[in-house]
Design a protein around this motif. Structure first.
Motif, short mmCIF file in Angstrom:
data_model
loop_
_atom_site.label_atom_id
_atom_site.label_comp_id
_atom_site.label_asym_id
_atom_site.label_seq_id
_atom_site.Cartn_x
_atom_site.Cartn_y
_atom_site.Cartn_z
N ILE A 111 2.11 9.06 -6.36
CA ILE A 111 2.47 10.48 -6.22
C ILE A 111 3.53 10.85 -7.25
O ILE A 111 3.45 11.89 -7.90
CB ILE A 111 2.94 10.80 -4.78
N VAL A 131 6.06 13.40 4.82
CA VAL A 131 5.33 12.41 5.61
C VAL A 131 5.27 11.07 4.87
O VAL A 131 5.53 10.01 5.45
CB VAL A 131 3.90 12.91 5.93
N VAL A 132 4.96 11.11 3.60
CA VAL A 132 4.88 9.90 2.79
C VAL A 132 6.26 9.28 2.63
O VAL A 132 6.41 8.05 2.69
CB VAL A 132 4.24 10.21 1.41
N SER A 157 0.82 -1.21 0.00
CA SER A 157 0.00 0.00 0.00
C SER A 157 0.86 1.26 0.00
O SER A 157 0.60 2.20 -0.76
CB SER A 157 -0.92 -0.01 1.22
N LEU A 158 1.90 1.30 0.85
CA LEU A 158 2.78 2.47 0.89
C LEU A 158 3.58 2.62 -0.40
O LEU A 158 3.78 3.73 -0.88
CB LEU A 158 3.73 2.37 2.09
N SER A 159 4.02 1.52 -0.97
CA SER A 159 4.75 1.58 -2.24
C SER A 159 3.85 2.12 -3.35
O SER A 159 4.28 2.93 -4.17
CB SER A 159 5.28 0.19 -2.64
N GLU A 167 7.17 7.43 5.88
CA GLU A 167 6.42 6.17 5.98
C GLU A 167 6.98 5.11 5.03
O GLU A 167 7.16 3.96 5.40
CB GLU A 167 4.94 6.40 5.63
N TYR A 168 7.26 5.53 3.81
CA TYR A 168 7.76 4.60 2.78
C TYR A 168 9.11 4.03 3.19
O TYR A 168 9.33 2.82 3.13
CB TYR A 168 7.86 5.34 1.45
N LYS A 194 1.20 4.05 -2.95
CA LYS A 194 0.94 5.47 -2.67
C LYS A 194 2.14 6.32 -3.11
O LYS A 194 1.96 7.36 -3.76
CB LYS A 194 0.70 5.64 -1.17
N TYR A 195 3.34 5.87 -2.78
CA TYR A 195 4.56 6.59 -3.15
C TYR A 195 4.70 6.69 -4.66
O TYR A 195 4.96 7.75 -5.21
CB TYR A 195 5.76 5.85 -2.53
N VAL A 253 7.61 14.33 -3.52
CA VAL A 253 6.77 13.52 -2.63
C VAL A 253 6.83 14.17 -1.24
O VAL A 253 7.93 14.47 -0.76
CB VAL A 253 7.27 12.06 -2.56
#
Length: 156
Positions: A47, A117-118, A39-41, A121-122, A43-44, A114
């Motif tokens: 963006i 914050v993202v 999910s984080l990958s 997390e990533y 999202k990154y 990016v």
């Protein structure tokens, strides 16, 4: 016959059920961490895709002479990537590596691609995944369970 069934049930409850429970819990933990990382990958990457455009370098003269990441000149047919906000252009592979492994900013002007914050997390999720030993523990437990608890390979 009833005593035999009672013995099988007792054996299942005492030996097999706890192992199955432990395996299930470990599998759930691993799957949840894996899903979070995916999910984080995603999202990154999404963006980055919104903030860039891809194209091929053509033969006609342009003002992009070289990639500022690898310092190589652009050749016709090279895959390039432009940062939409600042207009700087790089080799696609160079910019992708830069954004994923170094910084989430433009290599030239340091404009944010990016949000911080993202990025945090990533990178935290990536570090957790690289250093997480729970997958190894699950593999050892599975190996032990498959060998009936009599593993003689130095794991237990």
């Amino acid at each position: 016959m009833l005593a035999f069934l009672d013995e099988i049930l007792a054996n299942f409850m005492v030996e097999i059920l706890p192992k199955l429970f432990r395996l299930t819990v470990l599998a759930i933990v691993i799957l949840s961490k894996h899903c979070k990382h995916i999910s984080l990958s995603y999202k990154y990457r999404s963006i980055i895709n919104k903030k860039t455009s891809n194209f091929a370098i053509s033969n006609h003269p342009n003002y992009w002479k070289e990639c500022s990441v690898c310092l190589s000149e652009f050749e016709p047919g090279d895959e390039a990537m432009e940062l939409v906000d600042c207009g700087h252009v790089f080799h696609r592979s160079c910019l992708e590596k830069w954004l994923r492994w170094h910084r989430a900013t433009c290599p030239l002007c340091r404009g944010v691609v990016v949000p911080d914050v993202v990025v945090r997390e990533y990178h935290r999720a990536r570090m957790d995944r690289e250093s997480d030993g729970i997958q190894k523990e699950l593999a050892i437990i599975l190996f032990n369970v498959l060998h009936g608890g009599n593993c003689r390979h130095g794991f237990f």
